[in-house]
Structures are given as C-alpha cells and as structure tokens.
Write an enzyme that holds these catalytic residues in place. Structure first.
Site, PDB file in Angstrom:
ATOM      1  N   ARG A  48       2.762   7.220  11.830  1.00 41.89           N
ATOM      2  CA  ARG A  48       2.179   6.555  13.164  1.00 41.89           C
ATOM      3  C   ARG A  48       1.874   7.838  14.154  1.00 41.89           C
ATOM      4  O   ARG A  48       2.690   8.741  14.188  1.00 41.89           O
ATOM      5  CB  ARG A  48       3.087   5.533  13.755  1.00 41.89           C
ATOM      6  CG  ARG A  48       3.006   4.381  13.111  1.00 41.89           C
ATOM      7  CD  ARG A  48       1.677   3.347  13.339  1.00 41.89           C
ATOM      8  NE  ARG A  48       1.671   2.010  12.453  1.00 41.89           N
ATOM      9  CZ  ARG A  48       1.195   1.963  11.063  1.00 41.89           C
ATOM     10  NH1 ARG A  48       0.692   2.983  10.562  1.00 41.89           N
ATOM     11  NH2 ARG A  48       1.390   0.842  10.575  1.00 41.89           N
ATOM     12  N   ASN A  76       0.845  -1.110  -0.025  1.00 36.70           N
ATOM     13  CA  ASN A  76       0.002  -0.117  -0.037  1.00 36.70           C
ATOM     14  C   ASN A  76       0.728   1.322   0.015  1.00 36.70           C
ATOM     15  O   ASN A  76       0.139   2.419   0.476  1.00 36.70           O
ATOM     16  CB  ASN A  76      -0.831   0.113   1.221  1.00 36.70           C
ATOM     17  CG  ASN A  76      -0.283  -0.220   2.437  1.00 36.70           C
ATOM     18  OD1 ASN A  76       0.987   0.004   2.710  1.00 36.70           O
ATOM     19  ND2 ASN A  76      -1.154  -0.537   3.567  1.00 36.70           N
ATOM     20  N   HIS A 103      -8.010   6.068  10.044  1.00 39.40           N
ATOM     21  CA  HIS A 103      -6.771   5.291   9.313  1.00 39.40           C
ATOM     22  C   HIS A 103      -7.067   4.622   7.989  1.00 39.40           C
ATOM     23  O   HIS A 103      -7.532   3.428   8.259  1.00 39.40           O
ATOM     24  CB  HIS A 103      -6.105   4.424  10.349  1.00 39.40           C
ATOM     25  CG  HIS A 103      -4.877   3.937   9.956  1.00 39.40           C
ATOM     26  ND1 HIS A 103      -4.062   3.311  10.624  1.00 39.40           N
ATOM     27  CD2 HIS A 103      -4.140   3.808   8.713  1.00 39.40           C
ATOM     28  CE1 HIS A 103      -2.695   3.115  10.130  1.00 39.40           C
ATOM     29  NE2 HIS A 103      -2.861   3.351   8.976  1.00 39.40           N
TER      30      HIS A 103
HETATM   31  P1  NDP Z   1      10.224   1.807   4.392  1.00 42.17           P
HETATM   32  O1  NDP Z   1      10.755   0.474   5.469  1.00 42.17           O
HETATM   33  O2  NDP Z   1      10.395   1.661   2.838  1.00 42.17           O
HETATM   34  O3  NDP Z   1      11.045   2.929   4.983  1.00 42.17           O
HETATM   35  C1  NDP Z   1      11.229   3.372   6.233  1.00 42.17           C
HETATM   36  C2  NDP Z   1      12.326   4.562   6.106  1.00 42.17           C
HETATM   37  O4  NDP Z   1      12.250   5.144   7.237  1.00 42.17           O
HETATM   38  C3  NDP Z   1      13.564   4.018   5.850  1.00 42.17           C
HETATM   39  O5  NDP Z   1      14.206   4.496   4.832  1.00 42.17           O
HETATM   40  C4  NDP Z   1      14.367   3.954   6.953  1.00 42.17           C
HETATM   41  O6  NDP Z   1      15.737   4.327   6.735  1.00 42.17           O
HETATM   42  C5  NDP Z   1      13.676   5.239   7.518  1.00 42.17           C
HETATM   43  N1  NDP Z   1      13.964   5.414   9.120  1.00 42.17           N
HETATM   44  C6  NDP Z   1      14.044   4.760  10.095  1.00 42.17           C
HETATM   45  N2  NDP Z   1      14.239   5.235  11.131  1.00 42.17           N
HETATM   46  C7  NDP Z   1      14.334   6.627  10.844  1.00 42.17           C
HETATM   47  C8  NDP Z   1      14.678   7.517  11.713  1.00 42.17           C
HETATM   48  N3  NDP Z   1      14.958   7.473  12.906  1.00 42.17           N
HETATM   49  N4  NDP Z   1      14.972   8.840  11.119  1.00 42.17           N
HETATM   50  C9  NDP Z   1      14.403   8.850   9.654  1.00 42.17           C
HETATM   51  N5  NDP Z   1      14.301   7.906   9.179  1.00 42.17           N
HETATM   52  C10 NDP Z   1      14.335   6.643   9.599  1.00 42.17           C
HETATM   53  O7  NDP Z   1       8.699   1.838   4.994  1.00 42.17           O
HETATM   54  P2  NDP Z   1       7.366   2.231   4.111  1.00 42.17           P
HETATM   55  O8  NDP Z   1       7.940   3.776   3.646  1.00 42.17           O
HETATM   56  O9  NDP Z   1       6.776   1.448   3.345  1.00 42.17           O
HETATM   57  O10 NDP Z   1       6.353   2.991   5.248  1.00 42.17           O
HETATM   58  C11 NDP Z   1       6.892   3.860   6.333  1.00 42.17           C
HETATM   59  C12 NDP Z   1       5.944   3.874   7.408  1.00 42.17           C
HETATM   60  O11 NDP Z   1       4.721   4.328   6.951  1.00 42.17           O
HETATM   61  C13 NDP Z   1       5.643   2.406   7.977  1.00 42.17           C
HETATM   62  O12 NDP Z   1       6.446   1.743   9.010  1.00 42.17           O
HETATM   63  C14 NDP Z   1       4.307   2.558   8.810  1.00 42.17           C
HETATM   64  O13 NDP Z   1       4.406   3.061   9.978  1.00 42.17           O
HETATM   65  C15 NDP Z   1       3.847   4.013   7.967  1.00 42.17           C
HETATM   66  N6  NDP Z   1       2.796   3.190   7.042  1.00 42.17           N
HETATM   67  C16 NDP Z   1       1.224   3.847   7.001  1.00 42.17           C
HETATM   68  C17 NDP Z   1       0.196   3.340   6.421  1.00 42.17           C
HETATM   69  C18 NDP Z   1      -0.970   3.970   6.607  1.00 42.17           C
HETATM   70  O14 NDP Z   1      -2.153   3.335   6.042  1.00 42.17           O
HETATM   71  N7  NDP Z   1      -1.101   5.288   6.863  1.00 42.17           N
HETATM   72  C19 NDP Z   1       0.387   2.234   5.496  1.00 42.17           C
HETATM   73  C20 NDP Z   1       1.858   1.522   5.189  1.00 42.17           C
HETATM   74  C21 NDP Z   1       2.909   2.478   6.126  1.00 42.17           C
HETATM   75  P3  NDP Z   1      16.922   3.143   6.372  1.00 42.17           P
HETATM   76  O15 NDP Z   1      16.041   1.931   5.660  1.00 42.17           O
HETATM   77  O16 NDP Z   1      17.346   3.864   5.171  1.00 42.17           O
HETATM   78  O17 NDP Z   1      17.629   2.903   7.361  1.00 42.17           O
END
Ligand code: NDP
Length: 386
Positions: free
Chosen positions: A286, A148, A334
């Site tokens: 979140r 998604n 949500h």
């Molecule tokens: P990904 O795993 O693709 O991306 C998460 C990113 O966050 C990675 O690039 C990671 O960095 C980065 N990250 C981790 N910790 C930190 C930090 N402390 N500061 C800055 N960046 C950080 O996840 P998605 O993009 O698919 O999803 C992200 C979030 O969105 C999910 O965890 C979920 O909580 C939320 N979500 C919400 C939905 C909704 O319906 N509202 C649906 C889907 C997701 P790196 O890997 O480079 O270390």
C-alpha cells in the site's frame, strides 16, 4: 430485495469489450496453502479471461443479482459528495469495491450508510474501508483472500528484475532508435548473489520468496509470526526480529504487510537511512506504508537505486504525483492484482460471498475481515484496529 452498490474502475478508453490477446486462461483450482480457489454455485456471469473488473464488466454479477430480485448499481464515480457512490450509499445494503480504484469508505460515509450490512472487497486489502467504523456499525467486511496473491508475487519478481537489470531505461533507448549499450548497462546488475528481504511473509510474501529461490538470492524475512522451521530450511531463510534489522542486511527490500493505523508511514526517512546505499525498494502492498517525499529524496540523492510498485495514495494518483516522474522509478498504476487471470478469481469469489450472504450460510472464514463487531477470520490475524 437488496440494493448492491458496486464501484469499479472505468472501461478501456477504446471501448468495451477489448480485443483479447489470448483465447483462454489456465484453470487454477487451489493455492499453495491448501485453500481452494473460489467455488461459487454459479453459473458465472462471465467467461474466465474476460475483462470483468471495469464498469461494463460488472464482475459478471448482474444476471445472478437480478434473477434473485436485487438491484445492482455499478459506477466508477466514487469521490466527493456529489458522486454516484455517495448518492446511492444511503440505500445500499451491500457495497462491493476493489483496491485498484478504491471507494474510500470512511467513518463519515459509513455513518451515512444506514442500511449497509456487507462490504465486499473484490480483491485483497480492505484498508480503504475504515474497519473500526465498520466493526462499530456491525457491518461485515469480507475480501477474496488468496485470489490474486500469485498475480502480485509475479509482479514483484518482475519489478525486482526490471529495476536491478535497468530494463525500463534500456527498453526506452531501444524504442527511441538508440543502441548505446553503455548507457543501458551503467546501472545494470545480476540479482544472483544479492540479499533480498521481505517485510511480511504472508500469502504474497512467501510466494515471492519461493519464486526468488531459483535465482540464487540470499533470502531474508521478518513477520510477527515465524514461518514453520521446514519452510525456513527449504528456502534457507534468515529471520529478522524486526524491519530495521532486515533493511540493514539486504540489497532489495519488499514491503508486503497490510496497511492499518500503526503501519501507516512506517517506512520513513529513518528507515530509509538504515538501508544500504544503492538498495532497491519494492512496494505492491500500500502506498501509505511509506513516506511519499522521503522516497523521492532517497532516489534523488542516490541512496536508493530504484523504487517500484503499483500502490499510491490517493488512487487514482493525481497527474502531478511526484512518483510519476522521480528518478529510477518502475511505477505502474495499481494493476498487479487485477490481471485478467486474477479478476476471474476475485469475481468468482465475490459471487461466492454473495451467494453465502443471501443463502444465509457462513462466509468462508478466510474471506472474513470484520464480523459481528470485531476483526474475524483473516482480519483477526493480518489487521489491527489501531
Ligand atoms: P496475508 O494476510 O496473507 O499476509 C499479511 C502478512 O503481514 C501476515 O503474515 C502478517 O503477519 C504480516 N504483518 C501484519 N502486520 C505486520 C507488521 N506490522 N510487520 C510485519 N508483518 C506484518 O496478506 P497477503 O500476503 O495476501 O497480502 C498482503 C498485502 O498485500 C494486503 O494487505 C494488501 O495490502 C496487499 N495486496 C496488494 C495487491 C495489489 O494488487 N497490489 C493485491 C493483494 C494484496 P501474521 O499474520 O503472521 O501476524
């Protein structure tokens, strides 16, 4: 035979199935990073475009599970010691839940779930499961990575435009029979030329950047790992080493990082104070990433010009949650990751994960969050246990 306990959101108030607005949805076979969309052996127990994310929809899993001799319990009754969820948890081998109506799988609940081996998040974001407790109990946690991401990215773009252009108050004026253009436009701006920054540029964050590029915004990001130089060049991105530096520089901030213990409430009063007066904040990541009451105060004082998102804590949010009524909010329940298009993919991905589990073949690495007692796959790159 396994007992599979599945927690989904309630059916539509007017009954199930609803009358659908469209007859079909486009077929998406892959994602921008080259990952393929879910490929279960099937057959799917639903027609893509059906509402399968609610209790009666059952993610289309019943026929597959029952044909293979498993028991499926589906409920939306998830909170409290007398809930159906807690009643069935001690015998469940597999729990399927989703972030929209989360069955909070706390350490206490995991301790009661003696037979639990697999937890599947039908969607993305497994923070409603205590990942450390799951790792300690050698429970595998998997989610349908990528399913998604674009659904959420589209929602973020919609929320940016609706806040900056003052869409929701103007729509209300139209619905209520008014025509006072000055009231509509006294807070309405173009996004063109503004500075936008995303805190995290993973699957969703990068998709948002790509979608905003044609609007003529200046694009910024921060992330623990820098994007490839060719991507930075293609989108003309400004990288910031930390969130503090980014929020000072931009007009619109987007939160897109996962929730884990050290990111809880990281967007607090001090961080808000560093933002420009009149900035906008979007959060589809979140609810617990931000300090609830600091957001309300920043909107009331006029420091923030708007806040929009679809994530709350707890979920469902109580009727008196202050984000429902704070000024200049564009909140929804949500929903961004559970459009009918999204749920067709995460239901298919859930089936794919179950097929792998029961066939004894590996679950795709990108779906894994916790495995064999440690963070694994996507979990190892995106989450921390502290
Ligand atoms: P990904 O795993 O693709 O991306 C998460 C990113 O966050 C990675 O690039 C990671 O960095 C980065 N990250 C981790 N910790 C930190 C930090 N402390 N500061 C800055 N960046 C950080 O996840 P998605 O993009 O698919 O999803 C992200 C979030 O969105 C999910 O965890 C979920 O909580 C939320 N979500 C919400 C939905 C909704 O319906 N509202 C649906 C889907 C997701 P790196 O890997 O480079 O270390």
């Amino acid at each position: 035979m396994a007992k599979v306990l599945c927690v989904l959101y309630p059916d539509p108030v007017d009954g199930y199935p609803p009358k659908y607005a469209r007859d079909d949805i486009p077929t998406i076979t892959g994602y921008a990073n080259g990952q393929t969309a879910p490929t279960p052996k099937g057959p799917l127990g639903f027609k893509p475009g059906d509402l399968v994310g609610c209790v009666s929809g059952e993610l289309g899993l019943r026929a597959y599970l029952e044909k293979n001799g498993h028991e499926l319990i589906v409920t939306s009754d998830k909170d409290g010691p007398d809930s159906e969820f807690e009643k069935h948890l001690p015998d469940a081998e597999i729990v399927i839940s989703q972030p929209f109506w989360p069955a909070y799988l706390t350490a206490e609940r995991i301790a009661k779930a003696k037979k639990l081996k697999l937890v599947v998040t039908a969607g993305i974001g497994s923070d409603h499961t205590d990942l450390e407790a799951a790792a300690r109990a050698h429970i595998t946690v998997a989610e349908v990575t990528g399913s998604n991401s674009i659904s959420v990215a589209e929602h973020v773009v919609m929320m940016i435009l609706s806040l900056v252009r003052n869409y929701l108050p103007s729509h209300k004026i139209a619905v209520e029979g008014g025509w006072n253009i000055a009231d509509c436009v006294e807070r309405s701006y173009d996004v063109e030329g503004m500075h936008f920054g995303t805190i995290a540029a993973g699957r969703i964050g990068l998709a948002v950047l790509r979608r905003l590029k044609p609007f003529g915004l200046h694009l910024h990001y921060t992330d623990p790992h820098r994007l490839a130089p060719e991507v930075e060049k293609e989108l003309d991105l400004t990288f910031h080493p930390d969130a503090e530096s980014l929020v000072k520089a931009v007009d619109i901030v987007n939160l897109q990082m996962p929730l884990y213990p050290s990111t809880e409430h990281f967007f607090n009063e001090a961080m808000l104070a560093k933002m420009k007066r009149g900035a906008y904040l979007i959060n589809t990541a979140r609810g617990k990433l931000v300090e609830r009451d600091a957001i309300v105060r920043a909107l009331e004082s006029g420091h923030l010009a708007g806040y929009a998102g679809d994530v709350w804590f707890p979920q469902p949010a109580p009727a008196d949650h202050p984000w429902r009524t704070m000024p200049w909010n564009g909140m929804t329940p949500h929903i961004s990751g559970t459009s009918l298009s999204a749920q067709a993919r995460y239901a298919a991905g859930t089936l794919e994960i179950l097929e792998s589990w029961f066939d004894g073949t590996p679950i795709r690495d990108e779906y894994l969050i916790v495995d064999s007692g440690v963070l694994a796959g996507t979990g190892a790159t995106s989450y921390k246990l502290t």
